[in-house]
Write an enzyme that holds these catalytic residues in place. Structure first.
Site, PDB file in Angstrom:
ATOM      1  N   SER A 184       0.567  -1.046  -0.042  1.00 58.77           N
ATOM      2  CA  SER A 184      -0.323   0.068  -0.172  1.00 58.77           C
ATOM      3  C   SER A 184       0.827   1.292   0.207  1.00 58.77           C
ATOM      4  O   SER A 184       1.816   1.425  -0.813  1.00 58.77           O
ATOM      5  CB  SER A 184      -0.951  -0.151   0.841  1.00 58.77           C
ATOM      6  OG  SER A 184      -1.787   0.911   0.831  1.00 58.77           O
ATOM      7  N   ASP A 397      -8.839  -6.764  -4.546  1.00 61.25           N
ATOM      8  CA  ASP A 397      -8.663  -5.279  -4.113  1.00 61.25           C
ATOM      9  C   ASP A 397      -9.553  -4.156  -4.123  1.00 61.25           C
ATOM     10  O   ASP A 397      -9.960  -4.034  -4.746  1.00 61.25           O
ATOM     11  CB  ASP A 397      -7.017  -4.161  -3.977  1.00 61.25           C
ATOM     12  CG  ASP A 397      -6.212  -3.338  -3.764  1.00 61.25           C
ATOM     13  OD1 ASP A 397      -7.137  -2.501  -2.795  1.00 61.25           O
ATOM     14  OD2 ASP A 397      -5.065  -3.227  -3.291  1.00 61.25           O
ATOM     15  N   HIS A 437      -7.511  -5.772  -0.019  1.00 58.73           N
ATOM     16  CA  HIS A 437      -5.575  -4.739  -0.439  1.00 58.73           C
ATOM     17  C   HIS A 437      -4.474  -5.794   0.641  1.00 58.73           C
ATOM     18  O   HIS A 437      -4.843  -5.624   2.272  1.00 58.73           O
ATOM     19  CB  HIS A 437      -6.624  -3.556   0.451  1.00 58.73           C
ATOM     20  CG  HIS A 437      -5.823  -2.671  -0.105  1.00 58.73           C
ATOM     21  ND1 HIS A 437      -4.689  -1.908  -0.890  1.00 58.73           N
ATOM     22  CD2 HIS A 437      -4.425  -1.747   1.527  1.00 58.73           C
ATOM     23  CE1 HIS A 437      -4.227  -1.297  -0.580  1.00 58.73           C
ATOM     24  NE2 HIS A 437      -3.682  -1.052   0.410  1.00 58.73           N
TER      25      HIS A 437
END
Ligand SMILES: *[C@@H]1O[C@H](CO)[C@@H](O)[C@H](O)[C@H]1NC(C)=O
Ligand SMILES: *[C@@H]1O[C@H](CO)[C@@H](O)[C@H](O)[C@H]1NC(C)=O
Ligand SMILES: *[C@@H]1O[C@H](CO)[C@@H](O)[C@H](O)[C@H]1NC(C)=O
Ligand SMILES: *[C@@H]1O[C@H](CO)[C@@H](O)[C@H](O)[C@H]1NC(C)=O
Ligand SMILES: *[C@@H]1O[C@H](CO)[C@@H](O)[C@H](O)[C@H]1NC(C)=O
Ligand SMILES: *[C@@H]1O[C@H](CO)[C@@H](O)[C@H](O)[C@H]1NC(C)=O
Ligand SMILES: *[C@@H]1O[C@H](CO)[C@@H](O)[C@H](O)[C@H]1NC(C)=O
Ligand SMILES: *[C@@H]1O[C@H](CO)[C@@H](O)[C@H](O)[C@H]1NC(C)=O
Length: 538
Positions: A184, A397, A437
């Site tokens: 991320s 995601d 994610h």
């Protein structure tokens, strides 16, 4: 004055090969120039818990059952730069250095992810990025250019430089290899760092990178606005997200050749959303025509004036993770969107998501606050120093569209292939079907998602590291990277694992190879569909 800790550390040093300096504040301070101050040093015997300081609100979970190590926290003041970092220095060091990353707008030392890196015997570092906040709070950035630059790239690089100095001094030995693993914002940090400071790492593992900061954050506001206000006829309530997700699985699961609840080729699916339409015979678990318009927006790229491509859409299969960006529970987009416009772009707290227009994108393109965007696609300096990059992204995601990684891969290809550089020689990209994610998979999907990427061990337990039961380069992305850097063995596939309940000491439910993009998983049609060896990449 010798504390018990210092004596224990001295004993540890004697037994595990005489460290140059001991695990105490003053001794460690001697490794640094004046810009760095050791806040604390604490020697942890084997199997202990490191208690995360209460002030670390972004990463409050304390890692447990650690390898014996020295835990150090350092503060740095360097002109307008002001940050801290933490380091674990194992007694039984393997000669490697690993830096881990952060998430969202968070400021804080990620001790839990550091612990996953410590498990292998690495010296591990995490920076606090120069401020203290949780992931979704960007107020700290307002009129605070120094802090934004620290978050953008300065704190990571400075922390790497100083943590390497500390590691070298502590062991009185050179670091053999240096690695990075983050997801991320952590993925962005890794990419940004290799673009600006290619010497820092031999290998970078970047997951679901938030690399296109100047478009990603405004898009986060834009996509949230599609489903607002939450009282409107076009609002899709979060209770319908699973209904949409189930319809995507119903229509698209088989597009990859196997019906297994995993949508691994959403782009091969000719999805017909109108099957969800409410009719007199179907009045629940259905969408009205205005709601179908919203769904169409969510599944569409954000394109603005003059057909300018601004940001890719969320992929089909991401519905189970739509709540944070799309639920509209506070009648606002997720703070990760508006906070960027208000506090990074400096529009101020009075700015509202309803004020969004293309001018926001144009301003972000000019300013790129903190120089955070990792869009220098010419990775040839990193290639030239022998660097290796592994990049991955979950196909389910719901926070950072999978397509932004596909787009990044394409931009790097378009920059380097014309120069005659083969990406595969130093940069490999893997899509992870059914992974959300950075980690996890919906309970209705149960895709193999675990390969010891950043933040993944924390999803199993506070004491996990690597891939329990499969501690090898075939199943573990960090070990795969080490093999590539240290032995020249490049990974063509990485086998991902799904345990029944995603806990330690659990039964394996499924394993499947992740394929190097643009190859796709293909089942042989024979044998156990849940075994990795019945699959290949084509
Ligand atoms: C390690 O600590 C855990 C508790 O955190 C305990 O259950 C376990 O028995 C300990 N293991 C050893 C080898 O001491
Ligand atoms: C965000 O951080 C600021 C500054 O620390 C704090 O005052 C504010 O309450 C936080 N906002 C939220 C929503 O947590
Ligand atoms: C300190 O600041 C200088 C000037 O900006 C920079 O070049 C250097 O990398 C910084 N060092 C650290 C350790 O932060
Ligand atoms: C709706 O249900 C009724 C009664 O079961 C049936 O006669 C009719 O054909 C259905 N209409 C549609 C469009 O499916
Ligand atoms: C769109 O294109 C027109 C014609 O080339 C140009 O004049 C205008 O500035 C462009 N608008 C934006 C926002 O880029
Ligand atoms: C809509 O947002 C408000 C906050 O403004 C909240 O109180 C309410 O629960 C939300 N309603 C729904 C249906 O999400
Ligand atoms: C930001 O990036 C630009 C373009 O690479 C560069 O010219 C500028 O010096 C950078 N600013 C800072 C503060 O690093
Ligand atoms: C998984 O969890 C369920 C419910 O908590 C439990 O009944 C089951 O035994 C667990 N399975 C395994 C293999 O641990």
């Amino acid at each position: 004055m010798k504390t018990t800790q210092t004596r224990l550390a001295a004993i540890a040093a004697l037994t595990s090969g005489a460290f140059a300096i001991t695990c105490d504040k003053d001794s460690l301070q001697s490794a640094f120039s004046s810009i760095a101050t050791v806040d604390f040093a604490q020697w942890l015997p084997a199997n202990s818990t490191f208690t995360v300081p209460k002030t670390d609100i972004a990463y409050p979970v304390s890692p447990t059952q650690l390898r014996a190590a020295c835990a150090v926290q350092v503060s740095v003041k360097n002109g307008t730069s002001n940050y801290g970092f933490g380091v674990f220095l194992p007694d039984d060091w393997n000669g490697r250095f690993l830096a881990v990353g952060n998430g969202g707008f968070a400021g804080g030392i990620n001790w839990l992810d550091m612990a996953a890196g410590l498990g292998y015997g690495n010296a591990v570092m995490s920076t606090d990025t120069g401020h203290n906040s949780v992931s979704s709070n960007g107020t700290w950035a307002y009129n605070n250019e120094g802090a934004v630059l620290d978050w953008g790239y300065r704190a990571m690089h400075g922390s790497v430089v100083l943590a390497k100095e500390l590691t070298t001094a502590y062991y009185s030995n050179k670091i053999l290899y240096s690695y990075y693993s983050g997801c991320s914002t952590g993925g962005r940090q890794g990419l940004k760092n290799l673009q600006l400071f290619p010497e820092d790492f031999d290998g970078v593992v970047a997951g679901a990178p938030a690399w296109w900061t100047k478009h990603l954050q405004p898009w986060t506001s834009k996509v949230g606005s599609y489903n607002l206000p939450n009282t409107s006829a076009h609002h899709i309530p979060p209770s319908l997200f699973p209904v949409i997700g189930a319809e995507v699985i119903r229509q698209c699961d088989g597009a990859d050749g196997v019906v297994d609840t995993i949508v691994s080729d959403p782009n091969a699916c000719d999805f017909q959303p109108d099957f969800l339409l409410c009719t007199p015979n179907k009045t629940t678990s259905c969408l009205t025509s205005p709601q179908l318009d919203t769904l169409h927006q969510i599944y569409s790229d954000y394109v603005d004036t003059n057909q300018t491509f601004v940001f890719p859409h969320l992929w089909m299969g991401s519905e189970a993770q739509w709540v944070p960006l799309l639920a509209g529970l506070t009648n606002q987009p997720n703070n990760l969107g508006p906070d960027y416009v208000k506090y990074f772009l400096g529009r101020g707290p009075q700015w509202q998501w309803q004020d969004f227009d293309y001018g926001v994108i144009q301003q972000a393109d000019v300013q790129d606050p903190g120089n955070a965007t990792a869009d220098d696609f010419d990775l040839s300096p990193f290639l030239a120093r022998g660097g290796k990059l592994l990049h991955y992204h979950g196909m389910s995601d719901g926070l950072i569209p999978t397509g932004s990684s596909v787009y990044l891969h394409s931009q790097i290809l378009r920059t380097l292939a014309p120069k005659g550089i083969s990406l595969d020689s130093f940069y490999r990209f893997f899509l992870v079907p059914g992974m959300q994610h950075c980690a996890g998979t919906p309970s209705t999907v149960n895709a193999p998602w675990y390969f010891a990427g950043a933040n993944q061990a924390a999803g199993l337990s506070s004491s996990a590291y690597g891939v329990p039961g499969f501690r090898d380069a075939k199943h573990d992305v960090l070990l795969a990277m080490m093999d590539w850097v240290e032995k020249g063995v490049a990974p063509n596939e990485i086998v991902a694992t799904k345990w029944v309940n995603d806990t330690l000491q659990d039964k394996v439910m499924r394993q499947r190879p992740l394929c190097m993009f643009p190859k796709k998983q293909k089942w042989s049609g024979k044998g156990d569909v849940n075994a990795a060896n019945t699959w290949s990449c084509e």
